[in-house]
Design an enzyme around this catalytic site. Sequence first.
Site, PDB file in Angstrom:
ATOM      1  N   SER A 184      53.438  48.927 -25.180  1.00 29.26           N
ATOM      2  CA  SER A 184      54.668  49.224 -25.904  1.00 29.26           C
ATOM      3  C   SER A 184      54.799  50.724 -26.122  1.00 29.26           C
ATOM      4  CB  SER A 184      54.696  48.443 -27.226  1.00 29.26           C
ATOM      5  OG  SER A 184      55.983  48.422 -27.785  1.00 29.26           O
ATOM      6  N   ASP A 206      58.035  38.056 -22.534  1.00 31.41           N
ATOM      7  CA  ASP A 206      58.513  39.223 -23.286  1.00 31.41           C
ATOM      8  C   ASP A 206      60.017  39.397 -23.084  1.00 31.41           C
ATOM      9  OD1 ASP A 206      58.926  41.686 -24.495  1.00 31.41           O
ATOM     10  OD2 ASP A 206      57.166  42.622 -23.587  1.00 31.41           O
ATOM     11  N   HIS A 239      56.604  39.659 -26.643  1.00 36.52           N
ATOM     12  CA  HIS A 239      56.096  41.023 -26.557  1.00 36.52           C
ATOM     13  C   HIS A 239      54.726  41.159 -27.219  1.00 36.52           C
ATOM     14  CE1 HIS A 239      56.333  45.327 -26.046  1.00 36.52           C
ATOM     15  NE2 HIS A 239      56.298  45.555 -27.344  1.00 36.52           N
TER      16      HIS A 239
END
Length: 287
Positions: free
Chosen positions: A75, A238, A268
């Site tokens: 991320s 995700d 995610h």
Amino acid sequence: MIGPGRALDTDRWFVVAPNVLGGCQGSTGPSSLRPDGRRWGGSFPFLTQRDQVAVEAGLADELGVGRWALVLGGSMGGMRALEWAVTYPERTDALLLLATTASASAEQIAWTNIQLHAIRSDPHWQGGDYHDTGRGPRSGLGLARRLAHVTYRSEPELAARFGRAPQGAEDPWNGGRYQVESYLDHHAAKLVRRFDAGSYVTLSEAMNSHDIGRDRGDTRTALRRVTARTLVAGVDSDRLYPPSQQAELAAGIPGADRLRVVESPYGHDGFLIETEQVAALVRELVG
């Protein structure tokens, strides 16, 4: 993931996990004191991922680390890992990118925009200068966290985990909550206790600014600067950073292997939860 005998084996490797610039748990951020003794607050400067990596490079210099055996992240951490490999290819031997992207997409910016509006609309935001007033935008920060957390998980997981069940003896038709509402309330309260709203805003804007191709021609040109042995992985469920974004990275980085897929129902957050699958990717790069 980290420790003796684990994927990031501390009996073998020197492991550094820096607090990010703009945060509130070590490095300078909006809640930190300026040289004049006041809090930075709303005057804290706008940051990019590239700025944060420049600071990390300074840290590496201070530690005497000229080249990393592996730079990895997921991320926002993946954004910084990618910036490391593009900005400092000579200092990045291997690279693992998880659930991240070459640039923030319109939809990602849109989700973040709503979260930032929630914080800035809180009457206690005070333009970011709420520190030391005894009040802060707790409600706005909690609302931002609720929204963000929904994007971090997947609809099938929420349906299987909570369905339409009420929370305990509460009646949703008479002021009570569904279990999923209680779940979001819990995560909102947890973040509000440990995090600063100013840092939430600063880091969110830094994520929105992420564009590996900025001032480098374009994304394709920037990715070709990577010389590290690279693995790119996405989470199949995700919906915030979909695997198509990781596929672009895998296709554009010269040293990248095929796109790897982490199988997970958790959306995610799968890159944080599926530690065995992620550990296997780490071992591919560092043995």
